[in-house]
Design an enzyme around this catalytic site. Structure first.
Site, PDB file in Angstrom:
ATOM      1  N   TYR A 104      20.913  48.137  27.300  1.00 50.78           N
ATOM      2  CA  TYR A 104      20.698  48.837  28.575  1.00 50.78           C
ATOM      3  C   TYR A 104      19.444  49.700  28.491  1.00 50.78           C
ATOM      4  O   TYR A 104      19.271  50.442  27.519  1.00 50.78           O
ATOM      5  CB  TYR A 104      21.905  49.739  28.867  1.00 50.78           C
ATOM      6  N   GLU A 189      16.478  49.880  36.568  1.00 47.59           N
ATOM      7  CA  GLU A 189      17.518  49.709  35.556  1.00 47.59           C
ATOM      8  C   GLU A 189      17.597  48.244  35.149  1.00 47.59           C
ATOM      9  O   GLU A 189      17.585  47.367  36.011  1.00 47.59           O
ATOM     10  CB  GLU A 189      18.860  50.168  36.124  1.00 47.59           C
TER      11      GLU A 189
END
Ligand code: GDP
Ligand code: MN
Length: 377
Positions: A104, A189
Protein backbone atom coordinates in the site's frame (compact mmCIF):
# COMPACT_ATOMS: atom_id res chain seq x y z
CA UNK A 1 -14.02 16.80 -4.30
CA UNK A 2 -13.81 15.01 -7.61
CA UNK A 3 -13.34 11.29 -7.10
CA UNK A 4 -12.00 9.62 -10.19
CA UNK A 5 -13.00 6.15 -11.26
CA UNK A 6 -10.13 3.67 -11.29
CA UNK A 7 -9.62 3.87 -15.05
CA UNK A 8 -9.36 7.66 -14.99
CA UNK A 9 -6.92 7.43 -12.09
CA UNK A 10 -4.90 4.96 -14.11
CA UNK A 11 -4.83 7.31 -17.10
CA UNK A 12 -3.09 9.77 -14.80
CA UNK A 13 -0.78 7.02 -13.55
CA UNK A 14 0.20 6.31 -17.15
CA UNK A 15 0.91 9.99 -17.74
CA UNK A 16 3.32 9.99 -14.78
CA UNK A 17 5.06 6.74 -15.65
CA UNK A 18 3.54 4.56 -12.92
CA UNK A 19 3.57 0.91 -14.11
CA UNK A 20 0.16 -0.60 -14.84
CA UNK A 21 -1.31 -3.85 -16.14
CA UNK A 22 -2.46 -3.72 -19.76
CA UNK A 23 -6.14 -2.97 -19.90
CA UNK A 24 -9.16 -1.56 -21.64
CA UNK A 25 -12.43 0.12 -20.62
CA UNK A 26 -15.70 -1.51 -21.69
CA UNK A 27 -19.27 -0.28 -21.42
CA UNK A 28 -21.06 -3.44 -22.52
CA UNK A 29 -20.54 -7.18 -22.33
CA UNK A 30 -19.84 -7.22 -26.08
CA UNK A 31 -17.17 -4.58 -25.73
CA UNK A 32 -15.65 -6.62 -22.90
CA UNK A 33 -15.58 -9.74 -25.05
CA UNK A 34 -13.97 -8.01 -28.01
CA UNK A 35 -11.37 -6.34 -25.77
CA UNK A 36 -10.17 -9.86 -24.98
CA UNK A 37 -10.62 -11.29 -28.49
CA UNK A 38 -8.65 -8.45 -30.05
CA UNK A 39 -5.75 -9.20 -27.71
CA UNK A 40 -5.87 -5.74 -26.11
CA UNK A 41 -6.44 -7.53 -22.81
CA UNK A 42 -4.31 -10.66 -22.42
CA UNK A 43 -5.67 -13.75 -20.66
CA UNK A 44 -6.23 -14.59 -17.90
CA UNK A 45 -7.88 -11.28 -17.11
CA UNK A 46 -9.62 -9.30 -14.38
CA UNK A 47 -13.00 -7.65 -14.92
CA UNK A 48 -13.57 -4.73 -12.57
CA UNK A 49 -16.63 -2.56 -11.92
CA UNK A 50 -15.81 1.12 -12.28
CA UNK A 51 -17.68 2.48 -9.30
CA UNK A 52 -16.43 5.02 -6.80
CA UNK A 53 -16.94 2.92 -3.68
CA UNK A 54 -14.17 0.68 -2.42
CA UNK A 55 -14.34 -2.95 -1.34
CA UNK A 56 -15.15 -4.18 -4.83
CA UNK A 57 -12.92 -7.21 -4.41
CA UNK A 58 -14.89 -8.50 -1.44
CA UNK A 59 -18.20 -7.34 -2.90
CA UNK A 60 -18.15 -9.41 -6.10
CA UNK A 61 -17.41 -6.43 -8.31
CA UNK A 62 -13.98 -7.76 -9.31
CA UNK A 63 -13.98 -11.06 -11.21
CA UNK A 64 -11.51 -13.19 -13.07
CA UNK A 65 -11.83 -14.74 -16.51
CA UNK A 66 -9.83 -17.28 -18.50
CA UNK A 67 -11.45 -16.79 -21.89
CA UNK A 68 -13.25 -14.17 -23.92
CA UNK A 69 -16.54 -15.96 -23.19
CA UNK A 70 -15.86 -15.89 -19.46
CA UNK A 71 -14.95 -12.21 -19.67
CA UNK A 72 -18.25 -11.57 -21.39
CA UNK A 73 -20.16 -13.49 -18.72
CA UNK A 74 -18.33 -11.66 -15.93
CA UNK A 75 -19.07 -8.35 -17.63
CA UNK A 76 -22.77 -9.22 -17.91
CA UNK A 77 -22.93 -10.11 -14.23
CA UNK A 78 -21.13 -6.98 -13.08
CA UNK A 79 -22.92 -4.54 -15.40
CA UNK A 80 -26.21 -5.60 -13.82
CA UNK A 81 -25.02 -4.78 -10.32
CA UNK A 82 -25.93 -1.91 -8.15
CA UNK A 83 -22.83 -1.63 -6.02
CA UNK A 84 -23.27 0.31 -2.76
CA UNK A 85 -26.04 2.34 -4.34
CA UNK A 86 -24.20 3.05 -7.56
CA UNK A 87 -25.19 1.46 -10.87
CA UNK A 88 -22.25 -0.10 -12.71
CA UNK A 89 -21.97 1.42 -16.19
CA UNK A 90 -18.30 0.95 -16.95
CA UNK A 91 -15.83 -1.88 -16.61
CA UNK A 92 -12.09 -2.06 -16.65
CA UNK A 93 -10.61 -5.24 -18.09
CA UNK A 94 -6.98 -5.93 -17.32
CA UNK A 95 -4.50 -8.72 -17.69
CA UNK A 96 -4.37 -10.75 -14.48
CA UNK A 97 -0.83 -10.56 -13.20
CA UNK A 98 0.82 -13.12 -10.91
CA UNK A 99 1.13 -11.22 -7.63
CA UNK A 100 3.74 -12.24 -5.10
CA UNK A 101 2.80 -9.57 -2.54
CA UNK A 102 0.32 -6.72 -2.11
CA UNK A 103 1.53 -3.40 -0.69
CA UNK A 104 0.00 0.00 0.00
CA UNK A 105 1.16 3.54 -0.74
CA UNK A 106 -0.65 6.84 -0.76
CA UNK A 107 -0.05 10.56 -0.63
CA UNK A 108 -2.71 12.75 0.88
CA UNK A 109 -3.09 15.95 2.87
CA UNK A 110 -2.56 15.76 6.58
CA UNK A 111 -4.83 18.56 7.68
CA UNK A 112 -3.61 18.44 11.28
CA UNK A 113 0.00 19.01 10.26
CA UNK A 114 -0.98 21.06 7.22
CA UNK A 115 1.38 19.08 5.04
CA UNK A 116 1.19 16.33 2.49
CA UNK A 117 1.81 12.92 3.97
CA UNK A 118 3.24 9.78 2.40
CA UNK A 119 1.81 6.58 3.83
CA UNK A 120 3.32 3.17 3.16
CA UNK A 121 2.37 -0.24 4.41
CA UNK A 122 3.53 -3.75 3.63
CA UNK A 123 -0.05 -4.86 4.34
CA UNK A 124 -1.77 -3.89 1.10
CA UNK A 125 -4.85 -5.23 -0.63
CA UNK A 126 -7.13 -4.57 2.35
CA UNK A 127 -8.75 -1.29 3.31
CA UNK A 128 -6.16 0.85 5.02
CA UNK A 129 -8.59 1.65 7.84
CA UNK A 130 -8.39 -1.97 8.91
CA UNK A 131 -4.58 -2.07 9.00
CA UNK A 132 -2.98 -1.73 12.41
CA UNK A 133 -1.52 1.73 12.95
CA UNK A 134 1.89 0.29 13.78
CA UNK A 135 2.00 -1.33 10.33
CA UNK A 136 1.67 2.01 8.52
CA UNK A 137 4.68 4.26 7.99
CA UNK A 138 3.73 7.95 7.86
CA UNK A 139 6.03 10.69 6.66
CA UNK A 140 5.19 14.38 6.35
CA UNK A 141 6.47 15.81 3.11
CA UNK A 142 7.66 19.37 2.82
CA UNK A 143 6.06 20.58 -0.42
CA UNK A 144 9.01 22.78 -1.40
CA UNK A 145 11.80 20.31 -1.80
CA UNK A 146 9.00 17.82 -2.52
CA UNK A 147 9.35 14.12 -1.85
CA UNK A 148 13.03 13.58 -1.09
CA UNK A 149 15.32 10.62 -1.74
CA UNK A 150 15.46 10.07 1.99
CA UNK A 151 11.70 9.74 2.26
CA UNK A 152 11.54 7.37 -0.69
CA UNK A 153 14.27 5.24 0.90
CA UNK A 154 12.44 5.10 4.18
CA UNK A 155 9.24 4.07 2.37
CA UNK A 156 11.13 1.27 0.62
CA UNK A 157 12.32 0.09 4.02
CA UNK A 158 8.78 0.15 5.42
CA UNK A 159 7.56 -1.84 2.43
CA UNK A 160 10.39 -4.35 2.87
CA UNK A 161 11.68 -3.81 -0.67
CA UNK A 162 15.22 -4.46 -1.80
CA UNK A 163 17.08 -4.98 -5.05
CA UNK A 164 15.40 -3.97 -8.32
CA UNK A 165 11.98 -3.47 -6.65
CA UNK A 166 13.59 -0.71 -4.62
CA UNK A 167 14.56 1.20 -7.75
CA UNK A 168 11.12 0.56 -9.16
CA UNK A 169 9.53 2.09 -6.03
CA UNK A 170 11.82 5.09 -6.23
CA UNK A 171 10.68 5.96 -9.75
CA UNK A 172 7.07 5.17 -8.92
CA UNK A 173 7.05 7.49 -5.89
CA UNK A 174 8.62 10.28 -7.90
CA UNK A 175 5.82 9.94 -10.44
CA UNK A 176 3.16 9.71 -7.76
CA UNK A 177 4.42 12.88 -6.06
CA UNK A 178 4.51 14.75 -9.35
CA UNK A 179 0.96 13.62 -10.10
CA UNK A 180 -0.21 14.70 -6.63
CA UNK A 181 1.18 18.21 -7.11
CA UNK A 182 0.59 18.84 -10.79
CA UNK A 183 -2.91 17.41 -10.96
CA UNK A 184 -4.08 19.16 -7.76
CA UNK A 185 -4.90 15.89 -6.06
CA UNK A 186 -5.96 15.66 -2.44
CA UNK A 187 -5.45 11.90 -2.44
CA UNK A 188 -3.53 9.46 -4.60
CA UNK A 189 -3.67 5.89 -3.38
CA UNK A 190 -2.35 2.64 -4.80
CA UNK A 191 -3.90 -0.33 -3.05
CA UNK A 192 -2.75 -2.86 -3.90
CA UNK A 193 0.63 -1.96 -5.22
CA UNK A 194 1.67 -5.44 -6.31
CA UNK A 195 5.07 -7.03 -6.45
CA UNK A 196 5.14 -8.84 -9.78
CA UNK A 197 8.41 -10.57 -10.57
CA UNK A 198 11.18 -8.05 -9.89
CA UNK A 199 9.00 -5.00 -10.25
CA UNK A 200 5.98 -3.16 -8.98
CA UNK A 201 2.61 -2.66 -10.67
CA UNK A 202 -0.30 -0.45 -9.59
CA UNK A 203 -3.33 -2.77 -9.61
CA UNK A 204 -5.77 -0.20 -8.29
CA UNK A 205 -5.93 3.60 -8.44
CA UNK A 206 -7.79 5.99 -6.22
CA UNK A 207 -7.39 9.65 -7.10
CA UNK A 208 -9.35 12.55 -5.67
CA UNK A 209 -8.92 15.98 -7.19
CA UNK A 210 -9.25 19.04 -4.97
CA UNK A 211 -12.49 20.84 -5.76
CA UNK A 212 -11.04 24.28 -5.24
CA UNK A 213 -8.69 23.61 -8.14
CA UNK A 214 -11.66 22.64 -10.32
CA UNK A 215 -11.27 25.70 -12.52
CA UNK A 216 -7.88 24.36 -13.61
CA UNK A 217 -9.45 21.06 -14.65
CA UNK A 218 -12.24 21.53 -17.18
CA UNK A 219 -11.57 17.91 -18.18
CA UNK A 220 -13.51 16.77 -15.09
CA UNK A 221 -16.52 19.03 -15.63
CA UNK A 222 -18.73 16.20 -16.83
CA UNK A 223 -17.93 13.80 -13.99
CA UNK A 224 -18.77 15.92 -10.97
CA UNK A 225 -21.60 13.50 -10.56
CA UNK A 226 -21.43 13.15 -6.81
CA UNK A 227 -23.74 16.17 -6.84
CA UNK A 228 -27.46 15.71 -7.37
CA UNK A 229 -29.06 17.76 -10.18
CA UNK A 230 -30.50 20.16 -7.61
CA UNK A 231 -27.15 20.49 -5.88
CA UNK A 232 -25.64 21.29 -9.24
CA UNK A 233 -28.14 24.12 -9.83
CA UNK A 234 -27.55 25.39 -6.30
CA UNK A 235 -23.82 25.44 -6.90
CA UNK A 236 -24.22 27.56 -9.99
CA UNK A 237 -26.30 30.01 -8.01
CA UNK A 238 -23.78 29.91 -5.16
CA UNK A 239 -26.34 28.56 -2.73
CA UNK A 240 -25.12 26.12 -0.07
CA UNK A 241 -27.57 23.27 -0.58
CA UNK A 242 -27.08 19.60 0.28
CA UNK A 243 -29.45 16.67 -0.18
CA UNK A 244 -29.55 13.88 2.39
CA UNK A 245 -31.92 10.94 2.61
CA UNK A 246 -34.55 12.13 5.08
CA UNK A 247 -37.77 14.08 4.55
CA UNK A 248 -37.42 17.34 6.48
CA UNK A 249 -36.04 20.37 4.70
CA UNK A 250 -33.85 22.60 6.82
CA UNK A 251 -33.20 26.25 6.13
CA UNK A 252 -30.76 27.87 8.49
CA UNK A 253 -27.96 30.37 8.32
CA UNK A 254 -24.31 29.75 9.03
CA UNK A 255 -22.64 26.34 9.04
CA UNK A 256 -22.74 26.07 12.83
CA UNK A 257 -26.45 26.72 13.22
CA UNK A 258 -27.26 24.58 10.18
CA UNK A 259 -25.37 21.57 11.56
CA UNK A 260 -26.83 22.08 15.02
CA UNK A 261 -30.33 22.21 13.52
CA UNK A 262 -29.77 18.88 11.75
CA UNK A 263 -28.62 17.37 15.03
CA UNK A 264 -31.60 18.68 16.96
CA UNK A 265 -34.06 17.27 14.42
CA UNK A 266 -32.30 13.94 14.60
CA UNK A 267 -32.44 14.11 18.37
CA UNK A 268 -36.24 14.32 18.22
CA UNK A 269 -36.52 11.45 15.78
CA UNK A 270 -36.67 13.51 12.59
CA UNK A 271 -34.74 12.83 9.41
CA UNK A 272 -33.33 15.88 7.68
CA UNK A 273 -33.63 15.42 3.92
CA UNK A 274 -32.11 18.52 2.48
CA UNK A 275 -30.49 21.52 3.99
CA UNK A 276 -29.82 24.97 2.88
CA UNK A 277 -27.44 27.37 4.51
CA UNK A 278 -28.46 30.95 3.75
CA UNK A 279 -25.14 32.14 5.13
CA UNK A 280 -24.79 35.88 5.32
CA UNK A 281 -27.10 36.90 2.51
CA UNK A 282 -29.21 40.00 2.85
CA UNK A 283 -30.95 39.68 -0.48
CA UNK A 284 -34.60 38.56 -0.37
CA UNK A 285 -34.31 37.42 -4.01
CA UNK A 286 -31.63 34.95 -3.05
CA UNK A 287 -33.78 33.66 -0.21
CA UNK A 288 -36.65 33.16 -2.65
CA UNK A 289 -34.43 31.30 -5.09
CA UNK A 290 -33.02 29.09 -2.38
CA UNK A 291 -36.47 28.34 -1.07
CA UNK A 292 -37.83 27.37 -4.49
CA UNK A 293 -34.90 25.02 -4.89
CA UNK A 294 -35.80 23.44 -1.58
CA UNK A 295 -39.41 23.04 -2.73
CA UNK A 296 -38.18 21.05 -5.72
CA UNK A 297 -36.58 18.55 -3.36
CA UNK A 298 -40.14 17.74 -2.18
CA UNK A 299 -39.68 17.75 1.58
CA UNK A 300 -42.55 16.58 3.82
CA UNK A 301 -42.02 19.62 6.01
CA UNK A 302 -39.60 22.50 6.19
CA UNK A 303 -37.96 23.80 9.32
CA UNK A 304 -36.72 27.33 9.08
CA UNK A 305 -34.24 28.15 11.82
CA UNK A 306 -32.72 31.59 11.45
CA UNK A 307 -30.60 33.63 13.73
CA UNK A 308 -30.70 37.16 12.39
CA UNK A 309 -27.31 38.80 12.13
CA UNK A 310 -26.12 40.02 8.75
CA UNK A 311 -29.07 38.03 7.41
CA UNK A 312 -31.93 39.94 8.98
CA UNK A 313 -35.09 38.18 10.08
CA UNK A 314 -37.37 40.38 7.99
CA UNK A 315 -35.27 39.76 4.86
CA UNK A 316 -35.66 36.04 5.28
CA UNK A 317 -39.35 36.30 6.11
CA UNK A 318 -40.04 38.47 3.08
CA UNK A 319 -38.12 36.17 0.73
CA UNK A 320 -39.88 33.18 2.18
CA UNK A 321 -43.39 34.52 1.87
CA UNK A 322 -42.67 35.58 -1.68
CA UNK A 323 -41.35 32.12 -2.52
CA UNK A 324 -44.25 30.31 -0.85
CA UNK A 325 -46.62 32.15 -3.17
CA UNK A 326 -44.74 30.74 -6.15
CA UNK A 327 -44.87 27.11 -5.05
CA UNK A 328 -47.82 25.41 -6.77
CA UNK A 329 -50.48 24.38 -4.23
CA UNK A 330 -49.92 20.68 -4.97
CA UNK A 331 -46.26 20.97 -3.99
CA UNK A 332 -46.80 22.86 -0.74
CA UNK A 333 -45.62 21.54 2.58
CA UNK A 334 -46.01 22.53 6.22
CA UNK A 335 -43.52 25.11 7.34
CA UNK A 336 -42.28 25.51 10.89
CA UNK A 337 -40.31 28.62 11.66
CA UNK A 338 -38.09 29.90 14.37
CA UNK A 339 -36.59 33.28 13.68
CA UNK A 340 -34.64 35.18 16.28
CA UNK A 341 -32.22 38.08 16.30
CA UNK A 342 -31.95 41.21 14.14
CA UNK A 343 -35.34 42.61 13.07
CA UNK A 344 -37.07 39.69 14.72
CA UNK A 345 -40.32 41.58 15.38
CA UNK A 346 -40.70 42.63 11.76
CA UNK A 347 -39.88 39.13 10.54
CA UNK A 348 -42.32 37.42 12.90
CA UNK A 349 -45.04 39.84 11.83
CA UNK A 350 -44.44 39.23 8.10
CA UNK A 351 -44.68 35.49 8.70
CA UNK A 352 -47.78 35.88 10.86
CA UNK A 353 -49.57 37.76 8.11
CA UNK A 354 -48.80 34.87 5.79
CA UNK A 355 -50.22 32.44 8.31
CA UNK A 356 -46.89 31.09 9.61
CA UNK A 357 -46.30 31.13 13.34
CA UNK A 358 -42.74 31.51 14.54
CA UNK A 359 -42.00 29.30 17.56
CA UNK A 360 -39.31 30.94 19.65
CA UNK A 361 -37.67 27.95 21.34
CA UNK A 362 -35.47 25.50 19.51
CA UNK A 363 -36.87 22.43 21.25
CA UNK A 364 -40.51 23.17 20.53
CA UNK A 365 -39.97 24.32 16.99
CA UNK A 366 -37.86 21.27 16.13
CA UNK A 367 -40.45 18.94 17.66
CA UNK A 368 -43.18 20.68 15.68
CA UNK A 369 -41.18 20.18 12.46
CA UNK A 370 -40.70 16.47 13.21
CA UNK A 371 -44.42 16.09 13.91
CA UNK A 372 -45.34 17.96 10.72
CA UNK A 373 -43.11 15.70 8.61
CA UNK A 374 -44.60 12.62 10.27
CA UNK A 375 -48.21 13.60 9.73
CA UNK A 376 -47.59 14.80 6.19
CA UNK A 377 -47.09 11.20 5.05
P1 GDP B 1 -11.08 -2.76 -4.34
O1 GDP B 1 -11.44 -3.98 -3.55
O2 GDP B 1 -12.33 -1.98 -4.73
O3 GDP B 1 -10.07 -1.90 -3.71
O4 GDP B 1 -10.49 -3.27 -5.74
P2 GDP B 1 -8.98 -3.64 -6.14
O5 GDP B 1 -8.69 -3.03 -7.44
O6 GDP B 1 -8.04 -3.29 -5.05
O7 GDP B 1 -9.03 -5.22 -6.37
C1 GDP B 1 -9.33 -6.10 -5.30
C2 GDP B 1 -8.40 -7.28 -5.31
O8 GDP B 1 -8.47 -7.98 -6.54
C3 GDP B 1 -6.93 -6.91 -5.16
O9 GDP B 1 -6.56 -6.70 -3.82
C4 GDP B 1 -6.26 -8.15 -5.74
O10 GDP B 1 -6.13 -9.14 -4.76
C5 GDP B 1 -7.22 -8.63 -6.80
N1 GDP B 1 -6.71 -8.26 -8.12
C6 GDP B 1 -6.95 -7.13 -8.81
N2 GDP B 1 -6.23 -7.13 -9.95
C7 GDP B 1 -5.51 -8.27 -9.96
C8 GDP B 1 -4.54 -8.85 -10.85
O11 GDP B 1 -4.18 -8.29 -11.89
N3 GDP B 1 -4.03 -10.07 -10.50
C9 GDP B 1 -4.41 -10.71 -9.37
N4 GDP B 1 -3.89 -11.89 -9.09
N5 GDP B 1 -5.29 -10.19 -8.52
C10 GDP B 1 -5.82 -8.99 -8.78
MN1 MN C 1 -8.11 -1.47 -3.92
Amino acid sequence: MVKLAEWRGKQLFRKYGIPLPRGEVARSADEAESAVRSGAVPLPCVVKAQVLAGGRGKGGAVRFANSAAEAKAAAEAILGLEFKGERVRELLLEEKLPISKELYVSITLDRARRLPILMSSAQGGVEIESVDDSAIDRQSVDPFPGLTAYERRRAAGALGLSGPARGSLDRLLEGLWKLFVEEDAELVEINPLAIVGDGLVALDAKVIIEDDAGFRHPEYAEIRDDRTPLEEIAREKEIAFVQLDGNIGVIANGAGLTMATLDVLQEFGGRPGVFLDLGGTDDPKKVTEAFLLMAQARPKAVFLNIFGGVTKCDTVARGLVEAMAKVPPTDRFPLVARIRGNNEKEGVEILRQAGIISIPTLRESAQAAVAAAGSGA
